[in-house]
Design an enzyme around this catalytic site. Structure first.
Site, PDB file in Angstrom:
ATOM      1  N   ASP A 204      39.669  40.432  36.843  1.00  0.00           N
ATOM      2  CA  ASP A 204      38.335  40.494  36.486  1.00  0.00           C
ATOM      3  C   ASP A 204      38.342  39.247  35.051  1.00  0.00           C
ATOM      4  O   ASP A 204      39.325  38.250  35.412  1.00  0.00           O
ATOM      5  CB  ASP A 204      37.868  41.883  35.247  1.00  0.00           C
ATOM      6  CG  ASP A 204      36.356  41.903  36.625  1.00  0.00           C
ATOM      7  OD1 ASP A 204      35.130  41.289  35.054  1.00  0.00           O
ATOM      8  OD2 ASP A 204      36.198  42.719  37.069  1.00  0.00           O
ATOM      9  N   HIS A 265      32.936  37.507  38.727  1.00  0.00           N
ATOM     10  CA  HIS A 265      33.592  38.447  37.808  1.00  0.00           C
ATOM     11  C   HIS A 265      35.373  37.808  38.216  1.00  0.00           C
ATOM     12  O   HIS A 265      36.763  38.403  37.926  1.00  0.00           O
ATOM     13  CB  HIS A 265      34.510  40.179  38.297  1.00  0.00           C
ATOM     14  CG  HIS A 265      33.132  40.764  37.877  1.00  0.00           C
ATOM     15  ND1 HIS A 265      33.294  40.928  36.059  1.00  0.00           N
ATOM     16  CD2 HIS A 265      32.090  41.059  38.103  1.00  0.00           C
ATOM     17  CE1 HIS A 265      32.210  41.963  36.292  1.00  0.00           C
ATOM     18  NE2 HIS A 265      31.349  41.901  37.459  1.00  0.00           N
ATOM     19  N   GLU A 329      27.763  41.692  41.114  1.00  0.00           N
ATOM     20  CA  GLU A 329      27.718  40.784  40.026  1.00  0.00           C
ATOM     21  C   GLU A 329      27.548  39.685  39.939  1.00  0.00           C
ATOM     22  O   GLU A 329      28.781  38.812  38.985  1.00  0.00           O
ATOM     23  CB  GLU A 329      28.164  41.835  38.426  1.00  0.00           C
ATOM     24  CG  GLU A 329      28.272  42.791  38.809  1.00  0.00           C
ATOM     25  CD  GLU A 329      27.933  43.612  37.898  1.00  0.00           C
ATOM     26  OE1 GLU A 329      27.696  44.655  36.816  1.00  0.00           O
ATOM     27  OE2 GLU A 329      29.386  43.857  37.264  1.00  0.00           O
TER      28      GLU A 329
HETATM   29  C1  ACM Z   1      30.796  47.299  38.918  1.00  0.00           C
HETATM   30  O1  ACM Z   1      30.523  48.881  38.830  1.00  0.00           O
HETATM   31  N1  ACM Z   1      30.499  46.464  38.922  1.00  0.00           N
HETATM   32  C2  ACM Z   1      30.527  47.396  40.617  1.00  0.00           C
END
Ligand code: ACM
Ligand code: ZN
Length: 763
Positions: A204, A265, A329
């Site tokens: 991440d 991420h 995201e």
């Molecule tokens: C997530 O909770 N961003 C998959």
């Protein structure tokens, strides 16, 4: 509601006669299996496990037989050797023709003479044995011999199989790292409840946590995060450790699914290899939670080569069917400004950045498929189109899952509202800080993974559900256990048991014994806290009455003599009235006799703090200093700006934070309260003084959010002086400037917080 009187008698009986047979403890009464089986018929009599009991199993079943004989031997102290016998025997059998509609199914026959567990596969047998263990006293999960026990299991016939093939949990090891031992411990426990997938969130923005031989900088740089205050958070899994975990999980019939996040991420990876971003960096790990704009570049072929090399190494480590490639995201701002990304859109005829994202994921999917694996992605990968062979993890709600099932994708349900078990399980004032939201056990249990309105064909694509454990606010090693348990047991039941057998009252009864099983594994599970008073410093003028409750209606015990409450202490029945200064200690009492975390409340008589005649001019006085101030001591050396009169506090989130030189602002002024009495006051900012008293001091705490630190103060109607310190720094991934710069009061006799910014302030 539990019967408190009966409970009190039982709890006392347990303690007074410590000699009593453990197996007769209330949590061992009845049938307590989680997840509850499809069919169970109870018969007269019981099987008793003895020193002479033998285990009968074909040598092809050694892994399962040895696993359970070791486990039962540890708790009972009996050797439980292998052997064939007509009675006093536990028979383990696999019969591929067994009449159950899933390879994970099994039958279990317990009679006074023998136990016969028949799995449709070794995995089915494993689950049949887990069920048998749950018929024995909960102490069977003890890591050491428990004396004074009668190891009996009631006679039953069970026929059982799962409702869903995919029953999972995701653990994030990037926001906060937990090691191999922690993960193995969770796998032991998850397997007890027939969870069969472990989704391992390995990469991440905040950490890269897996060794990749071809790119050593990923771990040398990417696995070490330097926090703003100079502390280091680091950790990763070597490939040898990964193999060890995968094998350990395999012995417990848990498939491990690695997640390598892309295209977003990705900042930890880009800190090590900035050339695979759009701008070229340089970057450091993201030190705050949330969504990062710098992501992998979709224009450079070298980025794909890099990711494909990584995925090739990953595929070789994980024998399962799936690789999770993230996909959530992903802000596309950098792509819009990147010549390489724009050239890619042109050459591929992509009309939008969403289509570029879809191109990215499809290209990665092709590579993963070429490795003999299938991808799972967060539901965003549906945007812009994706091949139906991709499995969708529906997290933003259930809609993504419905849409995916309708278009022929397999779907795993993990909607945040029910299955993000990083949320609060009780009142924020008494719980450790969390990401927010309220998700008690009962709400998790209420979720049905199968959405309404699907055709049978579409329903066949809903393969199950999983709970997600994001660890932003789980600061200490081991902290995730508090969030995982017992909520994961609800996930186990809603994914395994038929919807027709759903019964929360019965489930919450069965939880009592399950918690004792968790004790056997040393699990730091959540025990509901005594809730009610908002502060741990309750001020009164004449007298005060405090009422308590907790989220699962357990009894509570308390003391007022400074001692730690236990099973012998007074049981709380009705609100407690105080007329003198008192130190109250109160804790929830579990049926096992164990108490939860003790809540300590100082109950203090105070005179009304007098109102002031000063502060007649509008506006408040503000001063600032540049620099990074770790605590109030450091602030003593600050060089303050000239005071300014401002008409209010600073507004909104400061998104772009100078990590090195964030600064501090102090506001001084007067606020006005309407009536005489005791006020509850709180702020998510650093310090608040009222009438010269340090009322809220958030020095040395982990992140402050959700008005966790509330205090009470007796105030005379009128104006009172305040000093509010907004220290613009990051604590535990949360910058103070992401909370409103303000404080709140709750007036006596009301329950609505008043935001001080909406009142007249003066100086
Ligand atoms: C997530 O909770 N961003 C998959
Ligand atoms: Zn780019």
């Amino acid at each position: 509601m539990r019967n408190l009187a009966l409970f009190a008698v039982l709890a006392t009986a347990i303690l007074v006669c410590g000699c009593g047979r453990q197996s007769q403890k209330p949590y061992n009464e009845g049938i307590n299996i989680i997840p509850t089986p499809v069919e169970l018929t109870r018969h007269a009599g019981a099987f008793t496990l003895k020193r002479s009991t033998r285990i009968s199993a074909d040598s092809s079943l050694d892994i399962v037989a040895d696993y359970f004989s070791a486990k039962m031997s540890r708790a009972t102290g009996y050797a439980l050797g292998r052997g064939v016998a007509a009675s006093d025997v536990i028979r383990m059998v696999v019969d591929t023709t067994l009449d159950v509609p899933s390879p994970e199914g099994y039958t279990l026959e317990v009679s006074p003479e023998a136990v016969t567990v028949t799995g449709k596969s070794a995995q089915g047998l494993f689950y049949g044995m887990q069920t048998f263990l749950q018929l024995l006293p909960a102490e069977i999960e003890s890591p050491a011999r428990v004396g004074g026990m009668e190891w009996t299991a009631p006679s039953v016939t069970v026929r059982d199989y799962p409702r869903f093939a995919y029953r999972g949990m995701m653990l994030d090891v990037t926001r906060h790292y937990n090691d191999v031992d922690f993960i193995k411990k969770q796998l032991d426990v998850l397997a007890m409840f027939k969870i069969n997938r472990f989704h391992w969130h390995l990469t991440d923005d905040q950490l890269w946590a897996v060794e990749i031989k071809k790119y050593p900088e990923l771990t040398r740089i990417g696995s070490v995060r330097h926090e703003q205050d100079g502390t280091v958070h680091e950790g990763y899994f070597t490939q040898e450790q990964i193999k060890e975990v995968v094998a350990y999980a395999g012995e417990r019939f848990i498939e491990v699914i690695p997640e390598i996040e892309l295209p977003g991420h990705a900042l930890a990876a880009l800190s090590a290899y900035p050339q695979y971003s759009c701008t070229g960096g340089p970057f450091t790990h993201r030190l705050v939670w949330g969504v990062e704009p710098d992501i992998f570049c979709a224009g450079k072929d070298e980025t794909f080569a890099f990711l494909e090399d990584i995925l090739t190494e990953i595929a070789a480590l994980f024998p399962g069917r799936y690789i999770h490639i993230g996909g959530d995201e992903c802000p596309r701002d950098r792509w819009m400004e990147c010549p390489d990304c724009r050239a890619r859109m042109k050459s591929e005829g992509l009309g939008s950045p969403a289509e570029l994202q879809s191109y990215f994921v499809r290209r990665i999917e092709k590579h993963v498929n070429s490795l003999g694996k299938q991808i799972i992605g967060w539901d965003e990968i549906l945007e812009g189109g994706i091949d139906p062979s991709a499995t969708i993890l529906s997290w933003r709600g259930t809609e993504g899952g419905v849409e995916a099932a309708r278009s022929g994708h397999d779907v795993i349900m993990a909607p945040g509202e029910w299955l993000y078990i990083d949320k609060y399980q009780g009142a924020p004032e008494v719980e450790p800080v969390s990401i927010g939201g309220y998700l008690p056990l009962e709400k998790v249990y209420s979720f049905d993974p199968m959405p309404e309105g699907l055709t049978p064909e579409e329903e066949s694509h809903v393969i199950g559900a999983q709970a997600n454990v994001w660890t932003e606010y789980m600061y200490e090693p081991g902290a995730p256990e508090y969030f995982i348990y017992p909520r994961i047991l609800a996930v186990a039941e809603i994914t395994w048991s038929p919807a027709s057998r759903k019964d929360y009252a019965d489930f919450s009864r069965r939880i009592d014994g399950a918690l004792v099983r968790l004790d056997g594994h040393g699990i730091g599970y959540h025990v509901p806290m005594p809730e009610g008073p908002l502060s741990d410093r309750m001020v009164f003028v004449d007298s005060i009455a405090l009422g308590f409750g907790n989220t699962r209606d357990y009894p509570m015990v308390y003391t007022v003599d400074g001692t730690v409450p236990d099973v012998n202490s007074d049981i709380y029945t009705d609100s407690l009235r105080f007329t003198d200064n008192t130190s109250l200690k109160i804790a929830t009492l579990l049926p096992s006799g164990k108490t939860g975390r003790v809540r300590e409340i100082d109950i203090v008589r105070e005179a009304l703090s007098p109102a002031s005649d000063a502060g007649t001019e509008p506006g408040v006085v503000s001063r600032t200093a540049r620099g990074l101030f770790i605590d109030t001591v450091a602030m003593k050396d600050a060089e303050w700006s000239e005071p300014q009169i401002v008409d209010g506090f600073m507004k909104g989130r400061v998104e772009s934070l100078d990590y090195k030189n964030p600064g501090v602002t102090v506001y001084e002024g007067f606020f006005e309260v309407p009536v005489d009495g005791v006020y509850t006051v709180f702020t998510d900012q650093y310090l608040l003084y009222v009438d010269g008293k340090p009322l809220i001091v958030n020095d040395g705490v982990t992140a402050i959010r959700h008005g966790l630190n509330k205090k009470t103060m007796a105030l005379e109607a009128g104006r009172h002086k305040f000093v509010l310190v907004v220290n613009n720094r990051i604590v535990g991934g949360w910058p103070y400037t992401w909370s409103h710069a303000t404080f709140y009061y709750i007036a006596p006799g009301t329950d609505k917080p008043i935001d001080i910014r909406r009142t007249e302030l003066s100086h």
